[in-house]
Write a protein that holds these residues in place. Sequence first.
Motif, mmCIF file in Angstrom:
data_model
loop_
_atom_site.group_PDB
_atom_site.id
_atom_site.type_symbol
_atom_site.label_atom_id
_atom_site.label_comp_id
_atom_site.label_asym_id
_atom_site.label_seq_id
_atom_site.Cartn_x
_atom_site.Cartn_y
_atom_site.Cartn_z
ATOM 1 N N PRO A 214 7.354 44.263 44.225
ATOM 2 C CA PRO A 214 6.089 44.201 43.478
ATOM 3 C C PRO A 214 5.970 42.959 42.600
ATOM 4 O O PRO A 214 4.856 42.544 42.255
ATOM 5 N N GLN A 215 7.096 42.329 42.273
ATOM 6 C CA GLN A 215 7.071 41.115 41.467
ATOM 7 C C GLN A 215 6.896 39.846 42.302
ATOM 8 O O GLN A 215 6.876 38.743 41.768
ATOM 9 N N GLY A 216 6.780 39.999 43.620
ATOM 10 C CA GLY A 216 6.552 38.847 44.482
ATOM 11 C C GLY A 216 7.803 38.177 44.990
ATOM 12 O O GLY A 216 7.726 37.185 45.727
ATOM 13 N N GLN A 217 8.974 38.706 44.638
ATOM 14 C CA GLN A 217 10.231 38.149 45.122
ATOM 15 C C GLN A 217 10.559 38.733 46.506
ATOM 16 O O GLN A 217 10.091 39.816 46.862
ATOM 17 N N PRO A 218 11.346 38.015 47.331
ATOM 18 C CA PRO A 218 11.780 38.595 48.603
ATOM 19 C C PRO A 218 12.502 39.921 48.369
ATOM 20 O O PRO A 218 13.306 40.048 47.427
ATOM 21 N N TYR A 219 12.214 40.901 49.211
ATOM 22 C CA TYR A 219 12.861 42.195 49.119
ATOM 23 C C TYR A 219 14.181 42.119 49.871
ATOM 24 O O TYR A 219 14.223 41.810 51.071
ATOM 25 N N LEU A 220 15.265 42.411 49.191
ATOM 26 C CA LEU A 220 16.614 42.257 49.757
ATOM 27 C C LEU A 220 17.030 43.557 50.434
ATOM 28 O O LEU A 220 17.775 44.365 49.871
ATOM 29 N N TYR A 221 16.545 43.760 51.669
ATOM 30 C CA TYR A 221 16.781 45.035 52.348
ATOM 31 C C TYR A 221 18.025 45.043 53.218
ATOM 32 O O TYR A 221 18.513 46.111 53.601
ATOM 33 N N ALA A 222 18.550 43.878 53.576
ATOM 34 C CA ALA A 222 19.764 43.810 54.397
ATOM 35 C C ALA A 222 20.964 43.812 53.451
ATOM 36 O O ALA A 222 21.171 42.865 52.691
ATOM 37 N N VAL A 223 21.741 44.897 53.478
ATOM 38 C CA VAL A 223 22.789 45.108 52.482
ATOM 39 C C VAL A 223 24.106 45.411 53.177
ATOM 40 O O VAL A 223 24.143 46.147 54.173
ATOM 41 N N ALA A 224 25.190 44.847 52.645
ATOM 42 C CA ALA A 224 26.539 45.164 53.117
ATOM 43 C C ALA A 224 27.414 45.424 51.904
ATOM 44 O O ALA A 224 27.238 44.798 50.850
ATOM 45 N N VAL A 225 28.362 46.352 52.041
ATOM 46 C CA VAL A 225 29.265 46.677 50.935
ATOM 47 C C VAL A 225 30.702 46.601 51.434
ATOM 48 O O VAL A 225 31.003 46.982 52.575
ATOM 49 N N TYR A 226 31.572 46.075 50.576
ATOM 50 C CA TYR A 226 32.996 45.915 50.874
ATOM 51 C C TYR A 226 33.815 46.500 49.730
ATOM 52 O O TYR A 226 33.406 46.457 48.559
ATOM 53 N N ASP A 227 35.008 47.009 50.069
ATOM 54 C CA ASP A 227 36.054 47.205 49.069
ATOM 55 C C ASP A 227 36.894 45.930 49.037
ATOM 56 O O ASP A 227 36.948 45.185 50.033
ATOM 57 N N HIS A 228 37.556 45.687 47.932
ATOM 58 C CA HIS A 228 38.445 44.513 47.872
ATOM 59 C C HIS A 228 39.621 44.820 46.961
ATOM 60 O O HIS A 228 39.658 45.842 46.257
ATOM 61 N N HIS A 229 40.600 43.915 46.951
ATOM 62 C CA HIS A 229 41.793 44.147 46.146
ATOM 63 C C HIS A 229 42.235 42.908 45.366
ATOM 64 O O HIS A 229 43.370 42.839 44.909
ATOM 65 N N ASP A 230 41.315 41.943 45.194
ATOM 66 C CA ASP A 230 41.707 40.720 44.487
ATOM 67 C C ASP A 230 40.500 40.166 43.732
ATOM 68 O O ASP A 230 39.865 39.202 44.150
ATOM 69 N N TYR A 231 40.193 40.782 42.605
ATOM 70 C CA TYR A 231 39.010 40.419 41.836
ATOM 71 C C TYR A 231 39.020 38.951 41.438
ATOM 72 O O TYR A 231 38.027 38.234 41.616
ATOM 73 N N ARG A 232 40.121 38.462 40.891
ATOM 74 C CA ARG A 232 40.147 37.092 40.394
ATOM 75 C C ARG A 232 39.978 36.091 41.522
ATOM 76 O O ARG A 232 39.244 35.102 41.388
ATOM 77 N N PHE A 233 40.632 36.327 42.644
ATOM 78 C CA PHE A 233 40.518 35.443 43.805
ATOM 79 C C PHE A 233 39.060 35.373 44.269
ATOM 80 O O PHE A 233 38.518 34.294 44.527
ATOM 81 N N LEU A 234 38.398 36.527 44.345
ATOM 82 C CA LEU A 234 37.003 36.541 44.790
ATOM 83 C C LEU A 234 36.081 35.903 43.756
ATOM 84 O O LEU A 234 35.168 35.146 44.114
ATOM 85 N N ALA A 235 36.304 36.192 42.474
ATOM 86 C CA ALA A 235 35.440 35.619 41.435
ATOM 87 C C ALA A 235 35.526 34.101 41.442
ATOM 88 O O ALA A 235 34.496 33.407 41.377
ATOM 89 N N ASP A 236 36.733 33.564 41.542
ATOM 90 C CA ASP A 236 36.887 32.110 41.572
ATOM 91 C C ASP A 236 36.289 31.517 42.850
ATOM 92 O O ASP A 236 35.623 30.474 42.820
ATOM 93 N N GLY A 237 36.516 32.213 43.975
ATOM 94 C CA GLY A 237 36.008 31.692 45.239
ATOM 95 C C GLY A 237 34.495 31.704 45.308
ATOM 96 O O GLY A 237 33.860 30.753 45.790
ATOM 97 N N LEU A 238 33.859 32.772 44.820
ATOM 98 C CA LEU A 238 32.400 32.847 44.829
ATOM 99 C C LEU A 238 31.785 31.797 43.914
ATOM 100 O O LEU A 238 30.751 31.196 44.235
ATOM 101 N N THR A 239 32.421 31.543 42.800
ATOM 102 C CA THR A 239 31.925 30.508 41.899
ATOM 103 C C THR A 239 31.999 29.133 42.546
ATOM 104 O O THR A 239 31.175 28.250 42.276
ATOM 105 N N GLY A 240 32.958 28.960 43.443
ATOM 106 C CA GLY A 240 33.120 27.674 44.115
ATOM 107 C C GLY A 240 32.199 27.456 45.296
ATOM 108 O O GLY A 240 32.137 26.340 45.840
ATOM 109 N N LEU A 241 31.471 28.493 45.737
ATOM 110 C CA LEU A 241 30.542 28.333 46.862
ATOM 111 C C LEU A 241 29.276 27.640 46.366
ATOM 112 O O LEU A 241 28.541 28.185 45.529
ATOM 113 N N THR A 242 29.007 26.470 46.894
ATOM 114 C CA THR A 242 27.903 25.652 46.369
ATOM 115 C C THR A 242 26.537 26.278 46.608
ATOM 116 O O THR A 242 25.588 25.984 45.880
ATOM 117 N N GLU A 243 26.408 27.135 47.631
ATOM 118 C CA GLU A 243 25.097 27.719 47.915
ATOM 119 C C GLU A 243 24.755 28.884 46.979
ATOM 120 O O GLU A 243 23.630 29.390 46.995
#
Length: 458
Positions: free
Chosen positions: A248-277
């Motif tokens: 309703p706010q005019g933003q794209p509706y994010l309907y395609a969703v995937a969920v994961y479990d993980h076991h390395d929070y710090r590794f993922l947090a640092d890696g996601l921050t490093g993704l330029t996109e």
Amino acid sequence: MKLANDRAAGFSLPLPPALELVIARLEALSVKPEFAAQREAALARALKPYLDGEAGGVLTPLPQEVDLAALILYCDVYPETGQLTLIEQLRDVITEHIGSEERAWLDPLKHSYTDVLEVTAVTQPEGAIMLRSIGDGTALELPGGDAAGRFTVGQMLLTRVIRRPDAADSNRAVWAGPGIIMPPADAQALVEQTAEWRREMEMASGSFALGEWQEFAKRFGHMILWAFAELRIAALVDAVVHIQYRTPQGQPYLYAVAVYDHHDYRFLADGLTGLTELTPEPPADGSSASGKPVRRWFQQETREGGTLTVARVTLTSAQLMVECESPERLDSVKHRLAASFGFSLHFRGETLAPPARRVSLDQLTGDEPLAVVVSPEEDLALLKGFLEQAYLEWSDQPHHALGGQTPRHAAASPALRERVAALIDEMERSDPGLLRSHRRAYDYNVLRGHVGLDEVHR
């Protein structure tokens, strides 16, 4: 190919009076009880793409397609029951007088066939129209009259023409009535698809008797109609794929969703921050029992004069959720995550289907992509169905945060019971419905019940 505009425009032209009477007689014969089964089978075969598969009941044939299918019935069908063809019945079974003018059209009808024709000239003032068969290059001259102002050079016609009985050895013909105007690209695609089917039939049979276009079009003209129907169905699918779902706010509706479990929070947090996109959001207020904050990253694009969020990644201490505007973008993000984090992620589930919405053909075939606004209620229903499926076996799947034990078994252990409760609490605080519409999409007491924990009422 647009489905409902002049790029696929049907036309119907008047017939010579005697020919019109002959076709009316053939129609009357075809609906008699003794021929009704053959009629039904022939029309069903010619219009098969609209009756079978996902297109059935969604897209209907153009009236001209139905009329062309009827001409196939009248002129091309040899009954498998051994009955005479309709033209043979009219010609050879004497039940009423048929004048010589009408009878003269029977052989030209018998030798006519469905074709794809290019308009090569429209002469004035005589109004004659010159056509060329795309299948074999045969040149034809047809009367202008009502058709003179309808066609232009370069147009492609899916139709049937009938040689004049008084000029059988010339290129002079008349219109058989119905037809469809197509752009050259669509006509070429139709001919190529038909040719491919013809080659497959020849290879399967070991016979190349279908090499002549006229022979093939006469025996298998219904396949030309199939190819046109598939073009229309493909255009419909393309229109559906390009529906723009919006909040309703005019933003794209994010309907395609995937969920994961993980076991390395710090590794993922640092890696996601490093993704330029991806653009990081400041840490959220919420945090897990372990004190690791809930983190989010966004993928954004500048469109329509503004900045639009086309993907969002949410990281908690034990879970990662990806939300995207389309299945294609979700697939791209998933591949990026797999390449960056590998076995640190354990796939839990995904949903790719947007909310069910009844959309008219007129909406789908407009000049601009259709924009559909998804209400908060629709969004919650979609998320609820997805999370119910994604968490269906959560209780009985080994979880790294629980030392490889399943949540059900861990909850039975005094040492791990609080850890299981904390995991479910964190999942509840990070429910995607809260971020989208400030309401939880899933009842996490269901998970608590599965593992033997007491319900929590908030």
